[in-house]
Design an enzyme around this catalytic site. Structure first.
Site, PDB file in Angstrom:
ATOM      1  N   VAL A  59       0.813  -1.218   0.000  1.00 29.40           N
ATOM      2  CA  VAL A  59       0.000   0.000   0.000  1.00 29.40           C
ATOM      3  C   VAL A  59       0.844   1.264   0.000  1.00 29.40           C
ATOM      4  CG1 VAL A  59      -1.988  -1.083   1.113  1.00 29.40           C
ATOM      5  CG2 VAL A  59      -0.238   0.034   2.524  1.00 29.40           C
ATOM      6  N   ASN A  85      -6.740  -0.316   7.089  1.00 29.71           N
ATOM      7  CA  ASN A  85      -6.211  -0.908   8.306  1.00 29.71           C
ATOM      8  C   ASN A  85      -4.698  -1.094   8.277  1.00 29.71           C
ATOM      9  OD1 ASN A  85      -6.329  -2.746  10.826  1.00 29.71           O
ATOM     10  ND2 ASN A  85      -5.461  -4.091   9.256  1.00 29.71           N
ATOM     11  N   SER A 138      -5.627   4.815  16.223  1.00 23.88           N
ATOM     12  CA  SER A 138      -5.183   4.324  17.520  1.00 23.88           C
ATOM     13  C   SER A 138      -5.513   5.375  18.573  1.00 23.88           C
ATOM     14  CB  SER A 138      -3.669   4.080  17.516  1.00 23.88           C
ATOM     15  OG  SER A 138      -3.182   3.844  18.817  1.00 23.88           O
ATOM     16  N   TYR A 150       4.556   6.697  15.049  1.00 17.48           N
ATOM     17  CA  TYR A 150       3.224   6.084  15.081  1.00 17.48           C
ATOM     18  C   TYR A 150       2.178   7.086  15.570  1.00 17.48           C
ATOM     19  CZ  TYR A 150      -0.295   2.478  16.151  1.00 17.48           C
ATOM     20  OH  TYR A 150      -1.435   1.704  16.205  1.00 17.48           O
ATOM     21  N   ALA A 152       2.238  10.344  15.521  1.00 16.04           N
ATOM     22  CA  ALA A 152       2.029  11.437  14.571  1.00 16.04           C
ATOM     23  C   ALA A 152       1.182  10.997  13.385  1.00 16.04           C
ATOM     24  CB  ALA A 152       3.374  11.973  14.089  1.00 16.04           C
ATOM     25  N   SER A 153       1.484   9.819  12.845  1.00 21.98           N
ATOM     26  CA  SER A 153       0.748   9.350  11.671  1.00 21.98           C
ATOM     27  C   SER A 153      -0.692   8.999  12.012  1.00 21.98           C
ATOM     28  CB  SER A 153       1.463   8.155  11.028  1.00 21.98           C
ATOM     29  OG  SER A 153       1.657   7.107  11.954  1.00 21.98           O
ATOM     30  N   LYS A 154      -0.920   8.452  13.201  1.00 25.69           N
ATOM     31  CA  LYS A 154      -2.285   8.118  13.609  1.00 25.69           C
ATOM     32  C   LYS A 154      -3.081   9.373  13.960  1.00 25.69           C
ATOM     33  CE  LYS A 154      -2.098   3.664  13.067  1.00 25.69           C
ATOM     34  NZ  LYS A 154      -2.889   2.989  12.014  1.00 25.69           N
ATOM     35  N   ILE A 183      -4.543  -4.274  21.970  1.00 27.00           N
ATOM     36  CA  ILE A 183      -5.262  -5.455  21.492  1.00 27.00           C
ATOM     37  C   ILE A 183      -4.303  -6.645  21.457  1.00 27.00           C
ATOM     38  CG2 ILE A 183      -6.639  -6.426  19.627  1.00 27.00           C
ATOM     39  CD1 ILE A 183      -7.892  -3.947  20.971  1.00 27.00           C
TER      40      ILE A 183
END
Length: 251
Positions: A59, A85, A138, A150, A152-154, A183
């Site tokens: 992706v 996802n 998240s 993580y 920053a991107s989320k 999870i």
């Protein structure tokens, strides 16, 4: 409850394992036609069930994204639901993480979803019933908890979900998100950490997760399926925490 998803064409990125696989299976249980995207053919084949088509590709590669969407549309004729996802975590502290790693995280966790969302929305806006886009972010997109790349991107994903949701609702396309907490599943980092240091991880759960346990992939999948259904018709641009009370955020 009938979610009216039977026969809907659903594409799930990162659908070969973990949360993505659970989401794909949940849509399949609702009678939808499902395609899953992943980089590793063997993982895709392991996850494949009757009613699920596999689309191999990366992706983060623009050409792969266009090819996979083209192949999906040729197979199913349209797209009714897109679940962004695919994602991952990299780097360390800000000072110990290269700019290239920040860029990699943005391409994997955010920009790939932006591109696929635009492609899907173009088709969905021509559908009589519109469509739904679900972005998996998240709780650490709202509060710092994971690695800086993580987080920053989320955070970008959550902001994009609101902006694109407001933009597309007038065209019949609903854009929403799910923000999971911690999870536990067989291929995830929490499973590895639990096996390496059960005392430390069990203490983390007791201190930080109000429900007193890890969440399951099925609990995330159930929310994603609901958001894609007409039962969530008045939910627009929202990102829902699915975290057993783990988040400290009150909004």
């Amino acid at each position: 409850m009938n979610l009216e998803l039977e026969g809907k064409a659903v594409l799930v990125t990162g659908g070969s394992k973990g949360i993505g696989q659970a989401i794909a299976y949940a849509f399949l249980d609702e009678g939808a036609k499902v395609g899953i995207v992943g980089r590793t053919l063997s993982d895709l084949e392991t996850a494949q069930k009757e009613g699920i088509e596999i689309f191999q590709g990366d992706v983060t590669d623009e050409h792969d994204r266009k090819r996979m969407m083209k192949d999906f549309l040729e197979k199913f004729g349209t797209i009714d639901v897109l679940v962004n996802n695919a994602g991952g975590s990299n780097g360390s502290t800000v000072m110990e993480t290269s700019l290239e790693q920040f860029e990699e995280a943005m391409h994997l966790n955010f920009l790939s979803a932006v591109d696929l969302s635009k492609q899907a929305a173009e088709v969905m806006s021509e559908n009589a019933d519109g469509g739904a886009i679900i972005n998996i972010s998240s709780i650490f997109g709202r509060e710092s908890g994971g690695k800086p790349t993580y987080n920053a991107s989320k955070a970008a994903m959550i902001s994009f979900t609101k902006s694109f949701g407001d933009e597309m609702i007038s065209k019949g396309v609903r854009v929403n998100g799910v923000a999971p907490g911690s999870i536990l599943h067989e291929t995830g980092n929490w499973k590895k950490r639990l096996e390496q240091d059960p005392e430390k991880i069990n203490a983390f759960v007791e201190e930080h997760i109000s429900a007193g346990r890890f969440g399951t992939v099925e609990e995330v999948a159930n929310v994603a399926v609901f958001l894609a259904s007409k039962r969530a018709s008045w939910v627009v641009g929202s990102t829902l925490n699915v975290d057993g009370g783990q988040s400290y955020s009150n909004f």
